[in-house]
Motif scaffolding. Structure first.
Motif, PDB file in Angstrom:
ATOM      1  N   ASP A 119       5.084  18.766   9.483  1.00 14.17           N
ATOM      2  CA  ASP A 119       5.270  18.391  10.875  1.00 14.17           C
ATOM      3  C   ASP A 119       4.643  20.260  10.606  1.00 14.17           C
ATOM      4  N   LYS A 120       3.920  20.099  11.992  1.00 12.51           N
ATOM      5  CA  LYS A 120       3.213  21.965  12.271  1.00 12.51           C
ATOM      6  C   LYS A 120       4.310  23.068  11.768  1.00 12.51           C
ATOM      7  N   LYS A 121       5.436  22.970  12.501  1.00 10.28           N
ATOM      8  CA  LYS A 121       6.065  24.019  12.619  1.00 10.28           C
ATOM      9  C   LYS A 121       6.605  24.328  10.771  1.00 10.28           C
ATOM     10  N   ARG A 122       6.456  23.241  10.461  1.00 11.45           N
ATOM     11  CA  ARG A 122       6.890  23.380   8.655  1.00 11.45           C
ATOM     12  C   ARG A 122       6.545  23.767   7.749  1.00 11.45           C
ATOM     13  N   LYS A 123       4.670  24.205   8.537  1.00  5.01           N
ATOM     14  CA  LYS A 123       3.599  24.556   7.501  1.00  5.01           C
ATOM     15  C   LYS A 123       3.586  25.813   6.405  1.00  5.01           C
ATOM     16  N   PRO A 124       3.893  26.419   6.884  1.00  3.30           N
ATOM     17  CA  PRO A 124       5.096  28.218   6.130  1.00  3.30           C
ATOM     18  C   PRO A 124       5.999  27.936   5.260  1.00  3.30           C
ATOM     19  N   GLU A 125       6.667  27.299   5.532  1.00  3.82           N
ATOM     20  CA  GLU A 125       7.368  26.072   4.517  1.00  3.82           C
ATOM     21  C   GLU A 125       6.781  25.659   3.036  1.00  3.82           C
ATOM     22  N   LEU A 126       6.163  24.664   4.031  1.00  4.77           N
ATOM     23  CA  LEU A 126       5.559  24.091   2.596  1.00  4.77           C
ATOM     24  C   LEU A 126       4.320  24.779   1.555  1.00  4.77           C
ATOM     25  N   PHE A 127       3.958  25.513   2.597  1.00  6.80           N
ATOM     26  CA  PHE A 127       3.165  26.351   1.823  1.00  6.80           C
ATOM     27  C   PHE A 127       4.146  27.712   0.480  1.00  6.80           C
ATOM     28  N   VAL A 128       4.657  28.019   0.630  1.00  2.00           N
ATOM     29  CA  VAL A 128       5.476  28.632  -0.030  1.00  2.00           C
ATOM     30  C   VAL A 128       5.926  27.672  -1.098  1.00  2.00           C
ATOM     31  N   HIS A 129       6.726  26.318  -1.054  1.00  5.83           N
ATOM     32  CA  HIS A 129       6.958  25.464  -1.455  1.00  5.83           C
ATOM     33  C   HIS A 129       5.829  25.451  -2.627  1.00  5.83           C
ATOM     34  N   LEU A 130       5.105  25.047  -2.244  1.00  5.70           N
ATOM     35  CA  LEU A 130       3.198  24.422  -3.344  1.00  5.70           C
ATOM     36  C   LEU A 130       3.016  25.603  -3.826  1.00  5.70           C
ATOM     37  N   MET A 131       3.057  26.815  -3.620  1.00  5.13           N
ATOM     38  CA  MET A 131       2.784  27.567  -3.852  1.00  5.13           C
ATOM     39  C   MET A 131       3.890  27.773  -5.671  1.00  5.13           C
ATOM     40  N   ARG A 132       4.998  27.870  -5.249  1.00  2.00           N
ATOM     41  CA  ARG A 132       5.644  28.394  -6.371  1.00  2.00           C
ATOM     42  C   ARG A 132       5.794  26.978  -6.883  1.00  2.00           C
ATOM     43  N   LYS A 133       5.715  25.546  -6.338  1.00  2.00           N
ATOM     44  CA  LYS A 133       5.342  24.782  -6.897  1.00  2.00           C
ATOM     45  C   LYS A 133       4.344  24.409  -8.416  1.00  2.00           C
ATOM     46  N   GLY A 134       3.435  24.942  -8.385  1.00  2.00           N
ATOM     47  CA  GLY A 134       2.426  24.806  -8.502  1.00  2.00           C
ATOM     48  C   GLY A 134       1.826  26.143  -9.461  1.00  2.00           C
ATOM     49  N   ARG A 135       2.985  27.217  -8.977  1.00  2.00           N
ATOM     50  CA  ARG A 135       2.438  28.099  -9.836  1.00  2.00           C
ATOM     51  C   ARG A 135       1.035  29.132  -9.102  1.00  2.00           C
ATOM     52  N   TRP A 136       0.706  29.396  -8.337  1.00  2.00           N
ATOM     53  CA  TRP A 136      -0.794  29.464  -7.663  1.00  2.00           C
ATOM     54  C   TRP A 136      -1.025  30.636  -7.751  1.00  2.00           C
ATOM     55  N   LYS A 137      -2.048  31.055  -8.539  1.00  2.00           N
ATOM     56  CA  LYS A 137      -2.560  32.736  -9.056  1.00  2.00           C
ATOM     57  C   LYS A 137      -3.051  33.231  -7.861  1.00  2.00           C
ATOM     58  N   GLN A 138      -3.378  32.480  -7.828  1.00  2.00           N
ATOM     59  CA  GLN A 138      -4.961  33.634  -6.669  1.00  2.00           C
ATOM     60  C   GLN A 138      -5.529  31.538  -5.509  1.00  2.00           C
TER      61      GLN A 138
END
Ligand code: AMP
Length: 444
Positions: free
Chosen positions: A227-246
Motif C-alpha cells: 500500500d502506498k502509505k506503507r512504502k517508507p516503512e517497507l523500505f526500512v524493513h527491507l533495508m534492515r532485513k537485507g542488510r543493504w549497504k549501498q
C-alpha cells in the motif's frame, strides 16, 4: 579481440591499461573502427555498455592525428549531454582516456557561474562537453565559435528529447558547420530520435548491441506489492532485513525525495537526496559522498540521477515507479554495469499498476512479484503481464520465478558472452526529413 587490434594508438592503449579495460565491449568493438573511418554513427546502446569509451577513444585519436590546432574561443569536438551530472561524468572519462595525449578537455553546464567558463574557453578546447542550454548561452555571448568543429556527439539523445531539449538541439544544429562527423547515442530509439537522426546524420552506420528497449539481463529484478502509505516503512524493513549497504533509490518527485530522506535521517540512517531544486554543488557533493561510500542511501529523481556511473552499485530501489516507462531501463541501468550483476527492487502500489504494465510491455517481461509478510497490500495490485494486460479480477499470487543472479564480477573484465545481447551490427534505414520535431517543450 583487443583494443590494439581495433587500431587504437599507443597513448590510448596505455590509458586503458591503467584503467584495467582488457577487452572492448560490443559497442566499443563496433563503434571504434567506424568512428576512426570517419563514419557517422547511430548507436543504440544501453547504459553500462561502455558507450562513452566507444565514442571518446576514436574521437581522441582523430583529434590527435588530424586537424589544425584549436583556435581561441573554439572547440574541435562537442559532446552534448542531457544533464550536468552526465556532462561531468563524461568529461571525467574523456580526461582519463586522454591522459597521455596533448589535448585539452572541458565541461560546461548551467546552474553555475558562466564567467569562469567563458575565461576557460578563451584559449579554445579540443573537446568540449556541454549541456544544450549553457552551450547556446556561451555561443550567443560570443564565448564560443563552432566553425572549427570536426565532430559532434549526442550522448543519451533520447533523454535530451525527453527533457524538452528539441528546440535547443534545433538551434545548435543551425550553429554547426555542415561538414562534420556526427555520432548519436541513445539507449532507446523512438520515432522522434529517428527524425533527429535523419536530420543530423549523414549516411550513418547503425549499430545496436542489445535488443531495443530491453533491460540488461545481468540485473535481477522484482516487485514488492505494498500500500502506498506503507512504502517508507517497507523500505526500512527491507533495508534492515537485507542488510543493504549501498542503495540508489528513485522517487517520483522532489518532495518525495525530501520526505524519504527526512524519514530515513530521522531514524538515524545515513541518507542524502539529489533533485533538480538543489544547487549543483550540493548535488555533486552528495553524489561524491555516495560514490565514496560515505552516504549509504542516495535518494534521487530521474533527472538528477540520469547517466550517473557508480561502479559496482549492487542495488537500485524504485520507491516509486517512473511515469515514463523508459526511465525504468535507465534507472536499473545504474546497477549490473559492465558485466556485473545487480538487483533492482520496485515497491509498487495499486495506483501504479498501469506504470508497471507499461514497463513490462516495454521490457517484454513479466516482473516477478514477491509479497513481503506483514506488508501485503489492502489495495491489491492487479496482475499484469508483458502483453500490457491488466487483469482486474483477483487471482492467486504467482509463484516467484528464479531470474538472473550469479556471483559479482569485477569491473575491468568485460564479459561479452551471454551478459549482453548479440554484437551483430544491424544496418537500419534512417528516414531523411527536412526538419526535426521542434514541438512543444515538455516540462522537466
Ligand atoms: P558507460 O556505458 O560508458 O557508462 O560505461 C559503464 C562502465 O563500464 C564504466 O564504469 C566504464 O569505466 C566501464 N567500462 C567501459 N568500457 C570497459 C571495458 N572495455 N572494460 C571494462 N570496463 C569498461
Amino acid at each position: 579481440m583487443t583494443f590494439a587490434t581495433l587500431g587504437l594508438i599507443e597513448p590510448l592503449l596505455r590509458a586503458l591499461e591503467t584503467l584495467g579495460y582488457q577487452t572492448p565491449t560490443p559497442v566499443q568493438a563496433q563503434a571504434i573502427p567506424a568512428v576512426l573511418a570517419g563514419r557517422d554513427l547511430m548507436a543504440a546502446a544501453q547504459t553500462g555498455t561502455g558507450k562513452t569509451a566507444g565514442f571518446a577513444l576514436p574521437l581522441l585519436q582523430l583529434l590527435t592525428m588530424e586537424g589544425p590546432k584549436v583556435a581561441a574561443n573554439s572547440a574541435r569536438a562537442l559532446i552534448l549531454c542531457p544533464t550536468r551530472e552526465l556532462a561531468e561524468q563524461v568529461h571525467a572519462s574523456v580526461a582519463e582516456y586522454a591522459q597521455h595525449l596533448p589535448l585539452t578537455t572541458y565541461a560546461v553546464y548551467g546552474g553555475v557561474s558562466i564567467n569562469p567558463q567563458m575565461m576557460k574557453l578563451r584559449k579554445g578546447v579540443d573537446i568540449l562537453v556541454a549541456t544544450p542550454g549553457r552551450l547556446i548561452d556561451l555561443f550567443r555571448q560570443n564565448a564560443l565559435k563552432l566553425n572549427q568543429l570536426q565532430t559532434l556527439v549526442l550522448d543519451e539523445a533520447d533523454r535530451m528529447l525527453d527533457l524538452g531539449f528539441s528546440e535547443e538541439l534545433a538551434n545548435i544544429y543551425r550553429m554547426l558547420p555542415k561538414k562534420r562527423q556526427t555520432l548519436l547515442f541513445s539507449a532507446t530509439f523512438s520515432d522522434d530520435i529517428r527524425l533527429l537522426a535523419g536530420q543530423m546524420l549523414n549516411d550513418p552506420l547503425s549499430i545496436e548491441v542489445s535488443p531495443r528497449n530491453v533491460a540488461a539481463n545481468t540485473v535481477k529484478q522484482w516487485v514488492v506489492p505494498v500500500d502506498k502509505k506503507r512504502k517508507p516503512e517497507l523500505f526500512v524493513h527491507l533495508m534492515r532485513k537485507g542488510r543493504w549497504k549501498q542503495v540508489l533509490v528513485f522517487a517520483k518527485t522532489r518532495n518525495g525525495v525530501d520526505a524519504l530522506v527526512d524519514k530515513l535521517q530521522g531514524l538515524g540512517i545515513n541518507a542524502d537526496g539529489i533533485h533538480g531544486d538543489k544547487p549543483q554543488a550540493t548535488r555533486q557533493r552528495a553524489l561524491d559522498r555516495f560514490k565514496a561510500s560515505e552516504v549509504q542511501i542516495l535518494v534521487a529523481t530521474d533527472v538528477a540521477a540520469r547517466g550517473l556511473d557508480i561502479e559496482d552499485l549492487p542495488l537500485v530501489v524504485n520507491f516509486d515507479l517512473p511515469i515514463v516507462a523508459e526511465d525504468y531501463i535507465h534507472r536499473i541501468g545504474r546497477t549490473g554495469r559492465a558485466g556485473n550483476t545487480g538487483e533492482a527492487i520496485s515497491l509498487v502500489c495499486a495506483d501504479e499498476v498501469n506504470m508497471l504494465s507499461a514497463i513490462e510491455m516495454l521490457t517484454r517481461q513479466t516482473l516477478t512479484r514477491k509479497m513481503e509478510p506483514d506488508f501485503e497490500p489492502e489495495h491489491r495490485v492487479p496482475d499484469t503481464d508483458a502483453s500490457g494486460q491488466v487483469v482486474k479480477k483477483p487471482k492467486k499470487p504467482k509463484k516467484p520465478k528464479a531470474s538472473g543472479g550469479g556471483g559479482k564480477r569485477n569491473l575491468g573484465k568485460w564479459v561479452d558472452s551471454g551478459d549482453v545481447a548479440p554484437a551483430e551490427p544491424s544496418i537500419k534505414p534512417v528516414r531523411k526529413v527536412p526538419v526535426f520535431n521542434t514541438g512543444p517543450r515538455k516540462k522537466k
